[in-house]
Every structure is written in C-alpha cells, then in structure tokens.
Design a protein around this motif. Structure first.
Motif, PDB file in Angstrom:
ATOM      1  N   PRO A  70       0.665  -1.203  -0.026  1.00 51.23           N
ATOM      2  CA  PRO A  70       0.015   0.031   0.006  1.00 51.23           C
ATOM      3  C   PRO A  70       1.001   1.264  -0.004  1.00 51.23           C
ATOM      4  N   ALA A  71       1.944   1.204   0.346  1.00 52.00           N
ATOM      5  CA  ALA A  71       2.776   2.451   0.532  1.00 52.00           C
ATOM      6  C   ALA A  71       3.485   2.903  -0.978  1.00 52.00           C
ATOM      7  N   MET A  72       3.306   1.878  -1.608  1.00 48.47           N
ATOM      8  CA  MET A  72       3.736   2.337  -3.001  1.00 48.47           C
ATOM      9  C   MET A  72       2.675   2.912  -3.710  1.00 48.47           C
ATOM     10  N   VAL A  73       1.279   2.809  -3.435  1.00 51.17           N
ATOM     11  CA  VAL A  73       0.148   3.347  -3.997  1.00 51.17           C
ATOM     12  C   VAL A  73       0.128   4.726  -3.537  1.00 51.17           C
ATOM     13  N   MET A  74       0.521   5.017  -2.392  1.00 49.68           N
ATOM     14  CA  MET A  74       0.752   6.454  -1.699  1.00 49.68           C
ATOM     15  C   MET A  74       1.935   7.110  -2.068  1.00 49.68           C
ATOM     16  N   ARG A  75       3.077   6.508  -2.464  1.00 48.69           N
ATOM     17  CA  ARG A  75       4.242   6.828  -3.080  1.00 48.69           C
ATOM     18  C   ARG A  75       3.811   7.574  -4.422  1.00 48.69           C
ATOM     19  N   TYR A  76       3.031   6.633  -5.246  1.00 50.97           N
ATOM     20  CA  TYR A  76       2.779   7.365  -6.741  1.00 50.97           C
ATOM     21  C   TYR A  76       1.492   8.374  -6.742  1.00 50.97           C
ATOM     22  N   PHE A  77       0.728   8.275  -5.876  1.00 53.68           N
ATOM     23  CA  PHE A  77      -0.418   9.209  -5.963  1.00 53.68           C
ATOM     24  C   PHE A  77      -0.719  10.104  -4.544  1.00 53.68           C
ATOM     25  N   GLY A  78      -0.173   9.673  -3.724  1.00 51.95           N
ATOM     26  CA  GLY A  78      -0.174  10.717  -2.508  1.00 51.95           C
ATOM     27  C   GLY A  78      -1.233  10.647  -1.733  1.00 51.95           C
ATOM     28  N   SER A  79      -2.690  10.114  -2.289  1.00 51.13           N
ATOM     29  CA  SER A  79      -3.955  10.118  -1.566  1.00 51.13           C
ATOM     30  C   SER A  79      -4.905   9.470  -2.420  1.00 51.13           C
TER      31      SER A  79
END
Length: 184
Positions: free
Chosen positions: A42-51
């Motif tokens: 899930p941290a990768m999703v946040m890394r790429y999109f932020g929110s």
C-alpha cells in the motif's frame, strides 16, 4: 510481489484502482484493496499518488472519445450509440458515476468531463444564439440518467434493453436537445 518498472507499477495501480472504484465506489474502495489487487505494498500506492483522492482523480481521467457526427441535423443516433457503447465497455466511466453520487470530487470530475468534452459538440450543433452549456447539460441528464438506471440501480426494464434499443430511444431526445430551437 511482482517486480515491475515504475511505469508498469503505476499502470497496475491505475488498473486496480479503476476496478476497485467501479466495484466498490469511492467511499468503500481502499488503498489497501487497490494495492492488494495490484500485487504491491500500500505504501507504493501512496508514493505514486499521495492520497486516495489523487488516485481517484488519476483513475477517473477519461476521454469520452466523442465521434465525428456525420449528420449534423440529427446527431442523436450517433451520440446515443456511442455513449451506450462507452458505458458498456468502460468500467471507469461507471465507477465515476457511482462515486459522483456520494463524493463531491467525483461529482466535480463528472461535471467537468461533460462540460469540457460535450460542451464543444453542443456549441457546434446548437442553433445560432442558443446556449451550448444548457444543451450539453440536458444531453448529460439523459446519458447519466440512463447510465444510473442501467448500471447502478439496475432497473430491470432498462437493463433488459439491447444496446440498439437503448440508443434508439435516446437518439431523438439527444437530437432535440442539441438542434431544436429554444422553447422560449
């Protein structure tokens, strides 16, 4: 977890997000569910999109691909058939519709989508002096209303119609909204 390039990872996240938003709507879709479906942390999703909101905005980027209209005096059949096919073939548009019902950012995205892409078509087809924005809005009421009844509420008579039947019913109304003289 699968090793991918940054581009592949971003594409996998967007695909998973479109599927989750389509299936669950904005409120129930989670970053964790998107990550699980994309086979990443899930941290990768946040890394790429932020929110979640930014992920939704990226996943909801959508081109209506409005076709060239061969008969400018009767654009309804072409547009109706095109939109029925778009609703049928693309989960993103249906996801955006579902989310727009309960999430303001999604509603704004849907408004912008129709204004930016359908507005110019209305401006081209409307009689001189007519308000293109009003006409595009009226066309959107038909297209989104049918989509809401067919894909979200699953209203049996509307779901049972073939694509051709649905387009045949929508076409005359869309033509009238785009080409008829103002009723005033």
């Amino acid at each position: 977890m699968v090793r991918r390039s940054a581009e592949e990872t971003k594409a996998a996240i967007l695909l998973a997000a479109r599927e989750r938003f389509a299936a669950d709507g904005y409120e129930r879709a989670t970053i964790r569910a998107v990550a699980t479906e994309a086979a990443i942390d899930p941290a990768m999703v946040m890394r790429y999109f932020g929110s979640k909101e930014k992920l939704f905005a990226a996943a909801a980027a959508f081109d209506l691909r409005i076709p060239e209209i061969p008969d400018k005096s009767d654009p309804g059949p072409t547009l109706a058939r095109h939109f029925v096919e778009r609703w049928e073939e693309d989960d993103t548009l249906r996801a955006l519709l579902r989310a727009a019902v309960s999430h303001e950012a999604a509603a704004e995205r849907m408004r912008a989508l129709f204004a930016e892409q359908l507005g110019p078509v209305a401006a081209e087809l409307a009689p001189a002096g007519a308000t293109a924005a009003t006409r595009a809005g009226l066309v959107a009421t038909q297209l989104m209303g049918v989509a809401m009844c067919r894909y979200v509420l699953a209203l049996p008579p509307v779901v049972a119609m073939s694509r051709d039947e649905l387009a045949a019913w929508l076409g005359p109304t869309i033509s009238r909204y785009l080409t008829a003289s103002d009723p005033n």
